[in-house]
Scaffold this active site. Structure first.
Site, PDB file in Angstrom:
ATOM      1  N   SER A 238       0.075  -9.775  -0.548  1.00  0.00           N
ATOM      2  CA  SER A 238      -0.727 -11.004  -0.514  1.00  0.00           C
ATOM      3  C   SER A 238      -0.245 -11.983  -1.580  1.00  0.00           C
ATOM      4  O   SER A 238      -0.592 -13.160  -1.551  1.00  0.00           O
ATOM      5  CB  SER A 238      -2.201 -10.680  -0.722  1.00  0.00           C
ATOM      6  OG  SER A 238      -2.599  -9.784   0.274  1.00  0.00           O
TER       7      SER A 238
ATOM      8  N   THR B 275       2.747  -9.839  14.714  1.00  0.00           N
ATOM      9  CA  THR B 275       1.661 -10.334  13.882  1.00  0.00           C
ATOM     10  C   THR B 275       0.750  -9.164  13.503  1.00  0.00           C
ATOM     11  O   THR B 275       0.671  -8.188  14.249  1.00  0.00           O
ATOM     12  CB  THR B 275       0.921 -11.459  14.668  1.00  0.00           C
ATOM     13  OG1 THR B 275       0.159 -12.213  13.791  1.00  0.00           O
ATOM     14  CG2 THR B 275       0.061 -10.961  15.778  1.00  0.00           C
TER      15      THR B 275
ATOM     16  N   THR C 279       0.815  -1.226   0.000  1.00  0.00           N
ATOM     17  CA  THR C 279       0.000   0.000   0.000  1.00  0.00           C
ATOM     18  C   THR C 279       0.839   1.263   0.000  1.00  0.00           C
ATOM     19  O   THR C 279       0.497   2.256  -0.630  1.00  0.00           O
ATOM     20  CB  THR C 279      -0.917   0.002   1.252  1.00  0.00           C
ATOM     21  OG1 THR C 279      -1.818  -1.085   1.126  1.00  0.00           O
ATOM     22  CG2 THR C 279      -1.711   1.285   1.377  1.00  0.00           C
TER      23      THR C 279
ATOM     24  N   GLN D  37      -3.642 -21.123  19.764  1.00  0.00           N
ATOM     25  CA  GLN D  37      -4.517 -20.169  19.072  1.00  0.00           C
ATOM     26  C   GLN D  37      -4.621 -18.852  19.853  1.00  0.00           C
ATOM     27  O   GLN D  37      -5.111 -17.859  19.319  1.00  0.00           O
ATOM     28  CB  GLN D  37      -5.926 -20.756  18.919  1.00  0.00           C
ATOM     29  CG  GLN D  37      -5.976 -21.944  18.015  1.00  0.00           C
ATOM     30  CD  GLN D  37      -7.345 -22.607  17.974  1.00  0.00           C
ATOM     31  OE1 GLN D  37      -8.361 -21.990  18.278  1.00  0.00           O
ATOM     32  NE2 GLN D  37      -7.368 -23.866  17.597  1.00  0.00           N
ATOM     33  N   CYS D  38      -4.209 -18.883  21.131  1.00  0.00           N
ATOM     34  CA  CYS D  38      -4.295 -17.661  21.946  1.00  0.00           C
ATOM     35  C   CYS D  38      -3.239 -16.657  21.478  1.00  0.00           C
ATOM     36  O   CYS D  38      -2.146 -17.033  21.079  1.00  0.00           O
ATOM     37  CB  CYS D  38      -4.023 -17.964  23.416  1.00  0.00           C
ATOM     38  SG  CYS D  38      -5.239 -19.048  24.143  1.00  0.00           S
TER      39      CYS D  38
ATOM     40  N   ASP E 255       0.091  -6.823   4.730  1.00  0.00           N
ATOM     41  CA  ASP E 255      -0.658  -8.091   4.880  1.00  0.00           C
ATOM     42  C   ASP E 255       0.230  -9.268   5.286  1.00  0.00           C
ATOM     43  O   ASP E 255      -0.129 -10.039   6.176  1.00  0.00           O
ATOM     44  CB  ASP E 255      -1.388  -8.440   3.581  1.00  0.00           C
ATOM     45  CG  ASP E 255      -2.613  -7.550   3.360  1.00  0.00           C
ATOM     46  OD1 ASP E 255      -2.996  -6.823   4.296  1.00  0.00           O
ATOM     47  OD2 ASP E 255      -3.184  -7.583   2.252  1.00  0.00           O
TER      48      ASP E 255
HETATM   49  N1  ASP Z   1      -2.675  -5.493   0.443  1.00  0.00           N
HETATM   50  C1  ASP Z   1      -1.621  -4.611   0.880  1.00  0.00           C
HETATM   51  C2  ASP Z   1      -0.333  -5.394   0.890  1.00  0.00           C
HETATM   52  O1  ASP Z   1      -0.113  -6.153   1.782  1.00  0.00           O
HETATM   53  C3  ASP Z   1      -1.938  -4.048   2.221  1.00  0.00           C
HETATM   54  C4  ASP Z   1      -0.893  -3.113   2.809  1.00  0.00           C
HETATM   55  O2  ASP Z   1       0.157  -2.885   2.269  1.00  0.00           O
HETATM   56  O3  ASP Z   1      -1.149  -2.584   3.899  1.00  0.00           O
HETATM   57  O4  ASP Z   1       0.465  -5.253  -0.013  1.00  0.00           O
END
Ligand code: ASP
Length: 340
Positions: free
Chosen positions: A58, A164, A12, A275-276, A89
């Site tokens: 992603s 995370t 982003t 999972q916690c 991401d």
């Molecule tokens: N979908 C974007 C990515 O991970 C989200 C971001 O950058 O915040 O590239």
């Protein structure tokens, strides 16, 4: 003058509107640097490198981690530190993977990104980028303050393999639930010196082989035998991250325990994480985890999912010897987990 290499992978931070004016797509690095003329005022020599085709994170794959690691390896002696611009991401996966791939590193690798593109008025990108560079440039007694892979986001510096993504909305997108901050930026940059990682190895070495034959099974009440078998029966799968309940507990139903035990007896490495968000796996604390301990499931303490998957990929890529792999899963190699 301290020298820092900025490595742009996408995300982003550098995105612009696509032609349809509906979606955001990655753009180039000079667009980012043009938006932050303040960088020139820092007492730091800045150079940059970029993925040929920047990606939304992603789409991140182990081959991209290798690409980042190679850029760092080729430039390791030329720069005092590295700042990687990355989509948020999968940023915690990349930070975790790099932490295990880069052995004996005595320089900072700081990943950052943003929730809003750098061209937007309310963007968080400018502060993240400027302070990430400042953090990477910190020195004390002639050596870099940060000598590990870290994530900088919204005034906070985290250990990469402890972090995370917790929010798709807030500027504070990340959390390190089981390890304190490495540093915080307010009026001054406050460094938590006692919590910084220092490598044992004297030699900088990059692990280039990753083996992605790792599965993840998240337990839930009602999981069926078919679902379990589908997860542990994949051909060529060498390891499974088991996301169990609470402090490492699982169902005691015989079909569940028998299927898992037979997979382990056939060579599957099973790493138990919780999972916690907070706390750790303690196999044997409850009767519901005793059977896992007895059949050879490895307790993953407070590893994040990102660290568990990438640690396995690096260890599996490094060796075929299950004894060596299990010994390294049981030890804290890059500050990724708490050991009692
Ligand atoms: N979908 C974007 C990515 O991970 C989200 C971001 O950058 O915040 O590239």
């Amino acid at each position: 003058m301290t020298s820092i290499l900025i490595i742009y992978t996408g995300g982003t931070i550098g995105m612009v509107e696509a032609e349809d004016r509906k979606t955001l797509v990655p753009f180039n690095l000079s667009h980012i640097l043009d938006q932050v003329p303040e960088l020139k005022k820092l007492d730091v020599k800045l150079d940059s490198a970029s993925f040929e085709k920047p990606i939304d994170s992603s789409d991140m794959q182990p081959k991209h981690w290798l690409q980042m690691a190679r850029i760092i390896e080729e430039n390791y002696l030329k720069y005092d530190g590295f700042v990687i611009l990355h989509g948020s991401d999968t940023l915690a996966y990349s930070a975790s993977a790099l932490s295990f791939m880069l052995d004996g590193m005595r320089k900072p690798v700081i990943l950052t990104g943003s929730q809003l593109p750098i061209g937007m008025i309310r963007t968080d990108a400018r502060e993240n980028l400027i302070t990430a560079v400042e953090m990477a440039a910190l020195t004390k007694n002639g050596e870099p303050v940060i000598q590990e892979v870290a994530i900088y986001f919204e005034y906070k510096l985290y250990r990469g393999n402890r972090t995370t993504k917790v929010s798709a909305e807030a500027f504070e997108a990340f959390s390190s639930p089981n390890y304190p901050l490495l540093a915080e930026a307010g009026v001054h940059i406050e460094v938590n010196y006692a919590r910084l990682f220092r490598p044992k190895s004297e030699q900088f070495d990059v692990h280039h082989n990753l083996d992605a034959s790792v599965g993840v099974l998240t337990l839930f009440p009602g999981i069926s035998e078919e679902q379990l078998l589908a997860q542990i029966g994949t051909e060529n799968q060498r390891a499974l991250v088991l996301q169990s309940f609470g402090s490492g507990n699982a169902s005691q139903q015989p079909w569940f325990l028998e299927a898992l035990k037979s997979a382990i007896d056939n060579g599957l490495i099973v790493l138990n994480i919780t999972q916690c968000m907070k706390g750790k796996v303690e196999q044997g604390k409850y009767a519901t985890s005793q059977a896992l301990l007895e059949m050879g499931v490895i307790g993953g303490s407070d590893l994040t999912l990102e660290a568990a998957i990438t640690k396995l990929m690096v260890l599996l890529g490094h060796s075929d010897d299950p004894v060596w792999i299990k010994a390294h899963l049981n030890s804290n190699i890059r500050g990724e987990m708490s050991i009692a």
